[in-house]
Design a protein around this motif. Structure first.
Motif, short mmCIF file in Angstrom:
data_model
loop_
_atom_site.label_atom_id
_atom_site.label_comp_id
_atom_site.label_asym_id
_atom_site.label_seq_id
_atom_site.Cartn_x
_atom_site.Cartn_y
_atom_site.Cartn_z
N LYS A 110 73.10 109.00 -16.84
CA LYS A 110 73.30 108.38 -15.54
C LYS A 110 74.30 107.23 -15.70
O LYS A 110 73.95 106.07 -15.84
N THR A 115 76.51 122.98 1.84
CA THR A 115 76.42 121.53 2.05
C THR A 115 75.44 121.21 3.17
O THR A 115 75.19 122.03 4.06
N THR A 134 80.62 116.81 -1.20
CA THR A 134 80.59 115.89 -2.32
C THR A 134 79.27 116.04 -3.07
O THR A 134 78.36 116.75 -2.63
N ASP A 135 79.16 115.32 -4.18
CA ASP A 135 77.92 115.36 -4.95
C ASP A 135 76.72 114.94 -4.11
O ASP A 135 75.59 115.35 -4.38
N ASP A 136 76.95 114.11 -3.10
CA ASP A 136 75.85 113.59 -2.29
C ASP A 136 75.27 114.61 -1.33
O ASP A 136 74.10 114.48 -0.91
N ASN A 137 76.07 115.61 -0.94
CA ASN A 137 75.54 116.53 0.08
C ASN A 137 75.67 118.00 -0.28
O ASN A 137 75.30 118.86 0.52
#
Length: 381
Positions: free
Chosen positions: A23, A293, A300-303
């Motif tokens: 992380k 998504t 993106t990595d977030d969605n």
């Protein structure tokens, strides 16, 4: 590839799967190790393939000595990339690279331990499936380098990565042309980011040394195509999610086809839990990538909630220019000479036609194996 729309989720460049996912932010050293794991897999793939299949095997598949020599050169390129990146990470001697290219440039050490090769499993069973898989691997390699380039801070490393990227693109174009696919099906290649490459990597990796450090990446739930029919713009295909996809409400789930200028969105229709249909939108061609998504504002990595799946969009060509009946890696007088200095004429070389027909008929089986391998490996995440 040219006759299938199954997700080639397993056909990707491998990233180290040893240890927990870290992380932390991605450094230049991380990116070099990311590239090295990519080159480890490619170098291992060609070494294994050229060991398993002899020159005679390639000739019997409808290829000639020049094509075989060029394939040996591709394998040598991947080994040189592997040696170069190992030296760039550790600062140790890169004499193999320097001797071959008479290059005395000093690459600053990134100050990190280079990852070692893993153990790999490649599902090719003959020459035709080996070359089909090689083409997919080279295409994903191009996308992986392209996606990583924007994160490299050191200008020297960026130049080195760019130099490798252009060679990977040449490999990809050569193999695509040999398989009667367009060598450059669109004006821009499609980038993949670190997590997207990691997601499609795992089926090739059976184990890695415990000494390999973790890369700061994560895997999304898997996404595959469920059929092997041809894919063209406007075709409707089915997407199948793997273990880890836990979206109870799929009303706001979209398909995003990744391009360099941003995602091309396509509306999904949910068939049942984890199964969707989507229509291939305009502007998508060649080896392409689709992710699922949450929402349609960004991919993106977030969605991203699943994928990417890999799909080849387009028609098989009739040769290099689309009008030829044979392709120059196979036969004909307009043929490059490889490292062996081979030369030949059309009358002395086997026809391309049986090879292309065999590859076409065999790709469905190969991609079915890849899809099944990816679904099985998804259980590990």
């Amino acid at each position: 590839m040219k006759v299938t729309n199954i997700a080639l989720a397993g056909a990707a460049i491998g990233l180290s799967n040893a240890g927990p996912v870290a992380k932390r932010a991605i450094s230049d050293a991380d990116i070099l190790n990311y590239a090295l794991t990519l080159e480890h897999l490619e170098a291992s793939f060609y070494e294994e393939g050229l060991k398993n299949y002899t020159k005679e095997d390639f000739m019997n598949a409808g290829l000639n000595v020049t094509f075989y020599a060029n394939l040996e050169e591709i394998a040598s390129d991947e080994k040189s990339h592997e040696t170069f990146l190992t030296g760039a990470l550790s600062g140790k001697d890169t004499s193999t690279y320097n001797q071959k290219y008479n290059n005395n440039q000093i690459i600053p050490a990134a100050g990190a331990s280079p990852v070692a090769r893993c153990n790999y499993t490649f599902p090719s069973t003959d020459v035709k499936s080996f070359l089909a898989l090689a083409s997919v691997l080279e295409g994903v390699g191009v996308s992986a380098y392209l996606g990583a380039a924007g994160s490299i801070m050191n200008a020297t490393y960026l130049g080195a990565a760019g130099s490798i990227l252009t060679v990977e693109a040449r490999h990809s174009a050569y193999l695509r042309a040999a398989l009667a696919e367009s060598p450059s099906p669109q004006a821009f290649d499609n980038p993949l980011d670190f997590n997207e490459v990691y997601t499609v990597a795992s089926p090739f990796i059976s184990s890695c040394p415990s000494s390999n450090g973790a890369l700061p990446v994560k895997a999304f739930p898997s996404l595959t195509m469920s059929s092997t029919s041809a894919v063209m713009t406007g075709s409707t295909v089915q997407l199948m999610t793997g273990r880890g996809f836990n979206m109870s409400n799929t009303d706001d789930i979209y398909a995003a086809f990744i391009t360099v200028t941003g995602p091309v969105w396509a509306t999904l229709k949910s068939n049942r839990k984890g199964m969707f249909t989507v229509t291939i939108p305009k502007g998508i061609a060649g080896q392409s990538y689709v992710v699922l998504t949450k929402g349609n504002k960004a991919a993106t990595d977030d969605n991203i909630v699943a994928g990417p799946a890999i799909v080849e969009v387009g028609l098989m060509m009739g040769g290099m220019g689309g009008s030829m009946t044979t392709s120059w890696p196979m036969t004909g007088t307009m043929m490059p000479t490889g490292s062996m200095g081979a030369s030949a004429t059309a009358s002395t070389l086997p026809s391309q036609t049986p090879f292309n027909a065999a590859v076409s008929s065999g790709k469905g089986d190969l991609f079915g194996v890849l899809g099944a391998a990816f679904i099985a490996m998804a259980a590990l995440f």
